[in-house]
Design a protein around this motif. Structure first.
Motif, PDB file in Angstrom:
ATOM      1  N   UNK A   1       0.870  -1.174   0.000  1.00 32.82           N
ATOM      2  CA  UNK A   1       0.000   0.000   0.000  1.00 32.82           C
ATOM      3  C   UNK A   1       0.908   1.225   0.000  1.00 32.82           C
ATOM      4  N   UNK A   2       0.834   2.011  -1.056  1.00 33.62           N
ATOM      5  CA  UNK A   2       1.615   3.238  -1.141  1.00 33.62           C
ATOM      6  C   UNK A   2       0.700   4.418  -0.846  1.00 33.62           C
ATOM      7  N   UNK A   3       1.062   5.167   0.187  1.00 30.16           N
ATOM      8  CA  UNK A   3       0.337   6.393   0.524  1.00 30.16           C
ATOM      9  C   UNK A   3       1.195   7.545   0.033  1.00 30.16           C
ATOM     10  N   UNK A   4       0.724   8.249  -0.956  1.00 36.25           N
ATOM     11  CA  UNK A   4       1.488   9.320  -1.588  1.00 36.25           C
ATOM     12  C   UNK A   4       1.000  10.646  -1.035  1.00 36.25           C
ATOM     13  N   UNK A   5       1.722  11.125  -0.037  1.00 33.93           N
ATOM     14  CA  UNK A   5       1.335  12.339   0.662  1.00 33.93           C
ATOM     15  C   UNK A   5       1.247  12.103   2.149  1.00 33.93           C
ATOM     16  N   UNK A   6       2.028  12.847   2.924  1.00 40.40           N
ATOM     17  CA  UNK A   6       2.093  12.642   4.370  1.00 40.40           C
ATOM     18  C   UNK A   6       1.433  13.782   5.131  1.00 40.40           C
TER      19      UNK A   6
ATOM     20  N   UNK B   1       8.378  16.171   1.830  1.00 42.43           N
ATOM     21  CA  UNK B   1       8.526  17.052   2.994  1.00 42.43           C
ATOM     22  C   UNK B   1       8.938  16.239   4.220  1.00 42.43           C
ATOM     23  N   UNK B   2      10.182  16.364   4.590  1.00 40.86           N
ATOM     24  CA  UNK B   2      10.690  15.590   5.725  1.00 40.86           C
ATOM     25  C   UNK B   2       9.959  15.924   7.013  1.00 40.86           C
ATOM     26  N   UNK B   3       9.543  17.178   7.176  1.00 41.74           N
ATOM     27  CA  UNK B   3       8.890  17.585   8.426  1.00 41.74           C
ATOM     28  C   UNK B   3       7.529  16.910   8.581  1.00 41.74           C
ATOM     29  N   UNK B   4       6.842  16.649   7.472  1.00 43.06           N
ATOM     30  CA  UNK B   4       5.561  15.955   7.550  1.00 43.06           C
ATOM     31  C   UNK B   4       5.757  14.461   7.825  1.00 43.06           C
ATOM     32  N   UNK B   5       6.733  13.875   7.192  1.00 46.26           N
ATOM     33  CA  UNK B   5       7.034  12.464   7.444  1.00 46.26           C
ATOM     34  C   UNK B   5       7.430  12.235   8.898  1.00 46.26           C
ATOM     35  N   UNK B   6       8.103  13.212   9.499  1.00 47.06           N
ATOM     36  CA  UNK B   6       8.539  13.068  10.889  1.00 47.06           C
ATOM     37  C   UNK B   6       7.373  12.960  11.852  1.00 47.06           C
ATOM     38  N   UNK B   7       6.194  13.379  11.434  1.00 47.35           N
ATOM     39  CA  UNK B   7       5.000  13.326  12.301  1.00 47.35           C
ATOM     40  C   UNK B   7       4.220  12.024  12.124  1.00 47.35           C
ATOM     41  N   UNK B   8       4.684  11.158  11.254  1.00 42.03           N
ATOM     42  CA  UNK B   8       3.988   9.900  10.962  1.00 42.03           C
ATOM     43  C   UNK B   8       4.337   8.844  12.003  1.00 42.03           C
TER      44      UNK B   8
ATOM     45  N   UNK C   1      11.298  11.942  -0.888  1.00 42.27           N
ATOM     46  CA  UNK C   1      11.837  12.039  -2.244  1.00 42.27           C
ATOM     47  C   UNK C   1      11.110  13.123  -3.024  1.00 42.27           C
ATOM     48  N   UNK C   2      11.831  13.835  -3.892  1.00 43.37           N
ATOM     49  CA  UNK C   2      11.172  14.801  -4.759  1.00 43.37           C
ATOM     50  C   UNK C   2      10.544  14.141  -5.989  1.00 43.37           C
TER      51      UNK C   2
END
Length: 266
Positions: free
Chosen positions: A116-121, A145-152, A161-162
């Protein structure tokens, strides 16, 4: 997988309780197992009185001079369960080789799970990651956005990744794609990529009927497989956690019906 590694690396005697035979109805299938190390447990053999009995026997074995034991349990009124079948449980204290075997088995099991790929954090993407975390799927949360991934949630694979489309192209057949980025143009690009694969179990894009209409006027190729709006059974509740619950139900239903799932089960 990381939870099992941490469990097996902790101090203490680890006892494996594995269902080796099932006759009639039972809460779990043959092969299901539970690990016991003092007060800590990992896995389940079905819960209820059966599991309480198994935990008790496992802790007795850990305190004894033995290394193996067996339980043959009728799942009826005499133990307060109503399944009506019977199970045999094999218990044994794990050595280093046993632990290595379990880790290899778990790695193979995880590798075989549907992707399952979730594209967007963002808020919905993170809610989806939390909702999928305990389920039998391999979840990857992708964002630039690393800052959004950090909240996961911890324990979920995260890719910063861009070029999220490259990860989408590299996924295996039968994967599910949930597109919920912070840009409509990026949503369109990634949704087009997912649909163009032709082998997705589920392609969903966050948005309204209006957004779908705009996408269909822009897209190249068929769009009938697209789920947009997602969470079709949701009647207007916009809380991310509620949206995620409905989307997870859609995805798990689609994965259960996918040809890739049927092939894996054969």
């Amino acid at each position: 997988m990381s939870g099992l590694v941490e469990f097996l690396q902790a101090d203490g005697t680890v006892v494996e309780v594995r269902i080796t035979e099932v006759r009639g109805s039972s809460p779990r299938e043959a092969g299901a197992f539970l690990l016991v190390c003092g007060a800590r447990i990992w896995g389940t053999v079905g819960g209820g009185q059966l599991e309480y009995m198994a935990l008790d026997e496992a802790r007795k074995l850990a305190r004894s001079d033995g290394s193996v034991a067996e339980m043959n349990v009728p799942l009826g009124p005499e133990i307060g369960q109503c399944c009506g079948g019977r199970v045999r449980l094999d218990l044994r204290i794990l050595d280093a080789a046993d632990k290595a075997r379990l880790l290899a088995e778990e790695a193979a099991r995880v590798a075989a799970l549907p992707e399952v790929l979730i594209l967007g954090a963002g808020h919905v993407g993170r809610a989806l990651a939390y909702a999928f975390a305990p389920l039998p799927v391999r979840v990857t949360l992708i964002d630039s956005r690393a800052e959004e991934l950090a909240r996961a949630p911890k324990g979920i694979e995260q890719i910063c990744t861009p070029l999220p489309e490259a990860k989408l192209r590299a996924a295996g057949a039968g994967a599910a794609y949930i597109v919920a980025t912070h840009e409509h143009s990026l949503d369109f690009l990634l949704t087009q990529e997912a649909l163009a694969r032709g082998d997705a179990a589920y392609v969903g894009m966050i948005g309204s009927q209006t957004k779908r209409a705009k996408f269909e006027s822009w897209a190249v190729g068929p769009t009938e497989a697209l789920m947009c709006p997602m969470a079709a059974a949701n009647k207007g509740d916009r809380r991310p956690e509620v949206i995620a619950a409905f989307v997870v139900a859609e995805v798990m239903t689609a994965l259960a019906k996918s040809p890739a799932k049927e092939t894996a089960d054969e």
